[in-house]
Design a protein around this motif. Structure first.
Motif, PDB file in Angstrom:
ATOM      1  N   HIS A   5       0.822  -1.217   0.000  1.00  8.88           N
ATOM      2  CA  HIS A   5       0.000   0.000   0.000  1.00  8.88           C
ATOM      3  C   HIS A   5       0.850   1.258   0.000  1.00  8.88           C
ATOM      4  N   GLN A   6       2.118   1.139  -0.392  1.00 10.22           N
ATOM      5  CA  GLN A   6       3.028   2.278  -0.364  1.00 10.22           C
ATOM      6  C   GLN A   6       3.462   2.660  -1.775  1.00 10.22           C
ATOM      7  N   ALA A   7       3.397   3.962  -2.055  1.00 10.93           N
ATOM      8  CA  ALA A   7       3.867   4.496  -3.333  1.00 10.93           C
ATOM      9  C   ALA A   7       4.952   5.519  -3.043  1.00 10.93           C
ATOM     10  N   GLU A   8       5.993   5.502  -3.864  1.00 14.18           N
ATOM     11  CA  GLU A   8       7.087   6.449  -3.711  1.00 14.18           C
ATOM     12  C   GLU A   8       7.300   7.151  -5.043  1.00 14.18           C
ATOM     13  N   VAL A   9       7.197   8.484  -5.035  1.00 14.46           N
ATOM     14  CA  VAL A   9       7.388   9.302  -6.232  1.00 14.46           C
ATOM     15  C   VAL A   9       8.779   9.921  -6.160  1.00 14.46           C
ATOM     16  N   ASN A  10       9.575   9.696  -7.212  1.00 18.11           N
ATOM     17  CA  ASN A  10      10.933  10.221  -7.268  1.00 18.11           C
ATOM     18  C   ASN A  10      11.122  11.289  -8.326  1.00 18.11           C
ATOM     19  N   LEU A  11      10.318  11.278  -9.372  1.00 19.59           N
ATOM     20  CA  LEU A  11      10.388  12.269 -10.444  1.00 19.59           C
ATOM     21  C   LEU A  11       8.978  12.704 -10.807  1.00 19.59           C
ATOM     22  N   PHE A  12       8.818  13.968 -11.120  1.00 24.52           N
ATOM     23  CA  PHE A  12       7.507  14.474 -11.524  1.00 24.52           C
ATOM     24  C   PHE A  12       7.325  14.245 -13.026  1.00 24.52           C
ATOM     25  N   LEU A  13       6.937  13.025 -13.388  1.00 24.51           N
ATOM     26  CA  LEU A  13       6.636  12.647 -14.768  1.00 24.51           C
ATOM     27  C   LEU A  13       5.208  12.134 -14.822  1.00 24.51           C
ATOM     28  N   ASN A  14       4.572  12.222 -15.983  1.00 24.85           N
ATOM     29  CA  ASN A  14       3.268  11.583 -16.146  1.00 24.85           C
ATOM     30  C   ASN A  14       3.479  10.086 -16.047  1.00 24.85           C
ATOM     31  N   ARG A  15       2.712   9.459 -15.162  1.00 22.62           N
ATOM     32  CA  ARG A  15       2.952   8.025 -14.908  1.00 22.62           C
ATOM     33  C   ARG A  15       1.698   7.434 -14.278  1.00 22.62           C
ATOM     34  N   THR A  16       1.377   6.218 -14.653  1.00 22.06           N
ATOM     35  CA  THR A  16       0.266   5.504 -14.029  1.00 22.06           C
ATOM     36  C   THR A  16       0.824   4.340 -13.229  1.00 22.06           C
ATOM     37  N   GLY A  17       0.105   3.993 -12.192  1.00 21.38           N
ATOM     38  CA  GLY A  17       0.509   2.878 -11.349  1.00 21.38           C
ATOM     39  C   GLY A  17      -0.703   2.162 -10.805  1.00 21.38           C
ATOM     40  N   ARG A  18      -0.446   1.161  -9.989  1.00 19.66           N
ATOM     41  CA  ARG A  18      -1.522   0.391  -9.373  1.00 19.66           C
ATOM     42  C   ARG A  18      -2.205   1.196  -8.272  1.00 19.66           C
ATOM     43  N   LEU A  19      -1.419   2.008  -7.515  1.00 17.47           N
ATOM     44  CA  LEU A  19      -1.953   2.773  -6.388  1.00 17.47           C
ATOM     45  C   LEU A  19      -2.319   4.204  -6.751  1.00 17.47           C
ATOM     46  N   ILE A  20      -1.521   4.807  -7.624  1.00 21.02           N
ATOM     47  CA  ILE A  20      -1.761   6.206  -7.990  1.00 21.02           C
ATOM     48  C   ILE A  20      -1.510   6.419  -9.474  1.00 21.02           C
ATOM     49  N   ASP A  21      -2.110   7.487  -9.990  1.00 19.84           N
ATOM     50  CA  ASP A  21      -1.774   8.046 -11.304  1.00 19.84           C
ATOM     51  C   ASP A  21      -1.202   9.425 -11.039  1.00 19.84           C
ATOM     52  N   MET A  22      -0.213   9.813 -11.812  1.00 17.69           N
ATOM     53  CA  MET A  22       0.465  11.078 -11.588  1.00 17.69           C
ATOM     54  C   MET A  22       0.393  11.914 -12.868  1.00 17.69           C
ATOM     55  N   ASP A  23      -0.076  13.166 -12.739  1.00 19.69           N
ATOM     56  CA  ASP A  23      -0.128  14.110 -13.854  1.00 19.69           C
ATOM     57  C   ASP A  23       0.836  15.249 -13.542  1.00 19.69           C
ATOM     58  N   SER A  24       1.871  15.388 -14.368  1.00 16.22           N
ATOM     59  CA  SER A  24       2.852  16.455 -14.195  1.00 16.22           C
ATOM     60  C   SER A  24       2.607  17.535 -15.243  1.00 16.22           C
ATOM     61  N   MET A  48       4.061  24.572 -16.092  1.00 16.50           N
ATOM     62  CA  MET A  48       3.670  25.183 -14.824  1.00 16.50           C
ATOM     63  C   MET A  48       4.117  24.297 -13.676  1.00 16.50           C
ATOM     64  N   GLY A  49       4.255  24.898 -12.497  1.00 14.75           N
ATOM     65  CA  GLY A  49       4.694  24.164 -11.316  1.00 14.75           C
ATOM     66  C   GLY A  49       3.519  23.483 -10.636  1.00 14.75           C
ATOM     67  N   LYS A  50       3.153  22.330 -11.156  1.00 11.20           N
ATOM     68  CA  LYS A  50       1.988  21.624 -10.621  1.00 11.20           C
ATOM     69  C   LYS A  50       2.128  20.136 -10.901  1.00 11.20           C
ATOM     70  N   VAL A  51       1.779  19.324  -9.912  1.00 16.68           N
ATOM     71  CA  VAL A  51       1.693  17.877 -10.098  1.00 16.68           C
ATOM     72  C   VAL A  51       0.466  17.403  -9.327  1.00 16.68           C
ATOM     73  N   VAL A  52      -0.301  16.504  -9.952  1.00 18.89           N
ATOM     74  CA  VAL A  52      -1.541  16.009  -9.354  1.00 18.89           C
ATOM     75  C   VAL A  52      -1.437  14.489  -9.219  1.00 18.89           C
ATOM     76  N   PHE A  53      -1.766  13.998  -8.025  1.00 14.87           N
ATOM     77  CA  PHE A  53      -1.762  12.561  -7.748  1.00 14.87           C
ATOM     78  C   PHE A  53      -3.202  12.110  -7.563  1.00 14.87           C
ATOM     79  N   HIS A  54      -3.616  11.133  -8.356  1.00 14.18           N
ATOM     80  CA  HIS A  54      -4.960  10.556  -8.270  1.00 14.18           C
ATOM     81  C   HIS A  54      -4.817   9.224  -7.535  1.00 14.18           C
ATOM     82  N   ILE A  55      -5.397   9.144  -6.340  1.00 13.39           N
ATOM     83  CA  ILE A  55      -5.273   7.956  -5.502  1.00 13.39           C
ATOM     84  C   ILE A  55      -6.294   6.924  -5.982  1.00 13.39           C
TER      85      ILE A  55
END
Length: 168
Positions: free
Chosen positions: A37-56, A61-68
């Protein structure tokens, strides 16, 4: 011991040129790592995962959104050194609730979020500064050249001087 002043007999090993694409894969893979149940973000890139999706939104602009995507998610987010901690705004939007500003725990340069639920949306915003760095290649040789790199966040957006053949 005298320092080297040139690269003797430079050459290219053609059998290993695939290492560049392999390096790109390693950056993409390391941007988000998940276990249990642990997710670790190391770079702000657009990326999908099992636990989260990440929109950079870098470098625009200086914004990153994590969809749990899963209940009981623990999220650790590495904040790059060029983002000032005091300039970072963190918002949590939960389904059916008003957006709230958070002050999560820090461990070193990582933000720690616990107890996130499926449907939560975590947004980080920060000023996106433009900085210029100068690097020298082939130092102390007849081929020495200084380059200026302009970066927005961690993205190089311009290099000067440019190769004249690239401008046509």
């Amino acid at each position: 011991t005298p320092l080297p002043v040139s690269v003797p007999r430079p050459w290219v090993m053609h059998c290993c040129t695939a290492n560049a694409t392999q390096g790109l894969y390693y950056a993409w893979e390391g941007a988000l790592r998940e276990q249990g149940h642990q997710a670790e973000v190391n770079l702000f890139l657009n990326r999908t995962g099992r636990l989260i999706d990440m929109d950079s939104f870098l470098p625009y602009m200086g914004k990153v959104v994590f969809h749990i995507k899963q209940d009981s998610t623990r999220l650790a987010v590495r904040i790059p050194s060029w983002i000032l901690h005091e300039a970072l705004d963190i918002f949590l939007q939960q389904p059916g609730r008003s957006e709230v500003m958070l002050s999560p725990d820090w461990i070193g340069n990582r933000l720690i979020f616990t107890g996130l639920s499926a449907g939560d949306q975590l947004t980080l915003t920060y000023p996106l500064n433009t900085q210029t760095y100068t690097y020298t290649t082939n130092a102390h040789t007849p081929f020495e050249q200084a380059y200026s790199l302009t970066c927005r966040g961690s993205t190089v957006v311009q290099i000067t001087p440019r190769d004249p053949s690239e401008l046509s």
